[in-house]
Write an enzyme that holds these catalytic residues in place. Structure first.
Site, mmCIF file in Angstrom:
data_model
loop_
_atom_site.group_PDB
_atom_site.id
_atom_site.type_symbol
_atom_site.label_atom_id
_atom_site.label_comp_id
_atom_site.label_asym_id
_atom_site.label_seq_id
_atom_site.Cartn_x
_atom_site.Cartn_y
_atom_site.Cartn_z
ATOM 1 N N TYR A 12 1.416 -1.334 -0.009
ATOM 2 C CA TYR A 12 -0.168 -0.079 0.169
ATOM 3 C C TYR A 12 1.031 1.217 -0.383
ATOM 4 C CZ TYR A 12 -4.048 -2.765 1.094
ATOM 5 O OH TYR A 12 -5.311 -3.691 0.692
ATOM 6 N N LYS A 37 2.650 -15.423 3.011
ATOM 7 C CA LYS A 37 2.431 -15.986 2.037
ATOM 8 C C LYS A 37 4.299 -15.823 1.645
ATOM 9 C CE LYS A 37 -0.025 -17.220 -1.976
ATOM 10 N NZ LYS A 37 -0.880 -18.630 -1.714
ATOM 11 N N ASP A 51 -3.758 -17.801 2.465
ATOM 12 C CA ASP A 51 -5.460 -18.690 1.363
ATOM 13 C C ASP A 51 -5.510 -19.471 2.366
ATOM 14 O OD1 ASP A 51 -2.481 -19.520 1.431
ATOM 15 O OD2 ASP A 51 -3.165 -20.902 -0.229
ATOM 16 N N ASP A 67 -6.025 -6.181 5.605
ATOM 17 C CA ASP A 67 -6.905 -5.247 5.017
ATOM 18 C C ASP A 67 -8.577 -6.773 5.010
ATOM 19 O OD1 ASP A 67 -8.847 -3.608 4.233
ATOM 20 O OD2 ASP A 67 -7.484 -2.791 2.549
ATOM 21 N N ASP A 85 -11.758 -7.684 7.428
ATOM 22 C CA ASP A 85 -13.212 -7.731 6.970
ATOM 23 C C ASP A 85 -14.015 -8.809 7.444
ATOM 24 O OD1 ASP A 85 -12.763 -4.982 6.732
ATOM 25 O OD2 ASP A 85 -13.575 -4.740 4.118
#
Ligand code: NAD
Length: 367
Positions: free
Chosen positions: A135, A190, A222, A246, A250
């Site tokens: 980001y 990851k 994942d 992020d 959620d």
């Protein structure tokens, strides 16, 4: 002590108004000052994070933030879009540690998209690194590809990066938080594909050596996304980078019934923080007295606990929220048959009344 109040856009103004009423009832000794941020600031001053708002945020002991954004600004150049305000505040204030508790209130187990037995008693803390990763990484942009599958084609690119100190400090935050809870950290990465996250995994493992009383597991993102909906209660503290955090936070929010229930804190190294609901400005329901103000009210409670050292006042707010839920009051996002549907303002009224010592009459008959 001074609190900067930044309501922002959309439902931001409606939900922050309720949180401010709740703080007012507590009659605490602090000053508040309100300023524009996001689209509202762009309309008034031509920038989503005007100098005056940033100066107020820097000078304050804590910031209570609503939400920013509206689809009508999607065509603006990126630097002027409302969302840049929250990114700018995180960056300028060094708010690197984002705490997102995902707590499933017993009264709301039926509002979750998962079976009640999977979420009953759920209490996860997601700690998201907030100032690094793809980001913020440079360079980024658009250019003509010189290699890859289509040399000569237009392409876009971003840069994923983490430095050792950035990973070390968020790992310390996670291990220290786990010490006060279930003593288990799941570090999500990851590492099987990304160099950045192999480094993340290595550094988290090194820091773990200083916390032998806390268990550490590593999990690919994942798999973490899958486990969060398969067996969410196996997690205690989850620590991860900016982008994975992020998305996963959620996902975790939905386990609890509604994103409208979830507070968050973004802290700097001295526990100065910005407190906001985990959701956005919800333009689809803005101005209609439909938004759930509880995430923002609970964010105010986190602010009292983490930045203003008033844990008893934080407890009082959280108990008041439990009381109104137990009485069967629900905004539309968490409503179910047998409970009473209320608007933003009425939900705020009920929390205020509970704090004033009034008994909220239970209205629920069915579950
Ligand atoms: P959103 O979180 O605003 O809304 C997603 C869905 O959840 C919508 O259906 C909305 O009605 C519902 N919802 C959200 N909060 C609710 C509440 N308190 N009560 C009841 N329902 C609620 O996400 P979005 O629609 O993807 O984004 C809308 C705008 O918000 C965009 O401009 C986005 O960039 C911005 N945004 C801002 C922040 C922030 O300010 N920190 C965070 C996320 C998104």
């Amino acid at each position: 002590m001074k609190i900067a109040i930044l309501p922002g856009d959309g439902i931001g103004t409606e939900i922050v108004a309720q949180a401010v009423r709740v703080l007012d009832v507590l009659d605490l000794k602090f000053e508040t000052e309100t300023a524009l941020v996001g689209g509202a600031a762009y309309e008034a001053h031509g920038h989503p994070l005007p100098e005056s708002t940033l100066a107020l945020a820097k000078a304050a002991d804590a910031i209570l933030f609503g939400a920013v954004g509206d689809w009508k600004y999607d065509k603006l150049e990126r630097a002027l879009r409302p969302e840049q305000a929250i990114l700018g505040l995180r960056k300028h204030l060094g708010l690197f540690a984002n705490f997102r508790p995902a707590l499933c209130y017993e009264q709301l187990t039926h509002a979750s998209s998962l079976k009640p037995e999977l979420v009953s008693g759920l209490d996860i803390l997601i700690i998201r690194e907030l100032t690094g990763d793809i980001y913020f990484g440079q360079p980024r942009g658009r250019r003509t590809a010189v290699d890859g599958h289509f040399p000569g084609a237009e392409e876009a690119f971003d840069t994923m990066r983490y430095s050792r100190p950035e990973i070390e400090r968020i790992a310390h935050v996670a291990f220290q938080a786990a010490r006060k809870r279930g003593k288990k950290v799941t570090s999500v990465d990851k590492a099987n594909v990304l160099e950045t996250f192999q480094f993340w995994k290595d550094v988290v493992t090194e820091v773990h050596a200083q916390y032998p009383d806390v268990a550490l597991e590593h999990m690919y993102v994942d798999n973490a996304a899958m486990q969060l909906v398969r067996a969410p209660k196996k997690f205690d503290v989850v620590v991860t980078g900016n982008m994975f955090g992020d998305i996963l936070s959620d996902e975790a929010a939905m386990l609890t019934g509604s994103i409208g229930m979830l507070p968050s804190a973004s802290l700097d190294k001295n526990n100065k923080g910005l407190y906001e609901p985990s959701h956005g400005s919800a333009p689809d329901i803005a101005g209609r007295d439909l938004a759930n103000p509880l995430a923002t009210i609970l964010s105010a409670a986190m602010m009292l606990r983490f930045s203003l050292n008033l844990p008893e006042s934080a407890d009082r707010i959280e108990s008041a929220v439990r009381a109104v839920l137990s009485a069967g009051l629900r905004t539309a996002d968490i409503w179910s048959e047998g409970t009473k549907k209320v608007g933003t303002r009425e939900m705020g009224d009920a929390v205020v009344a509970s704090l004033r010592g009034k008994t909220i009459t239970p209205i629920t008959t069915k579950t």
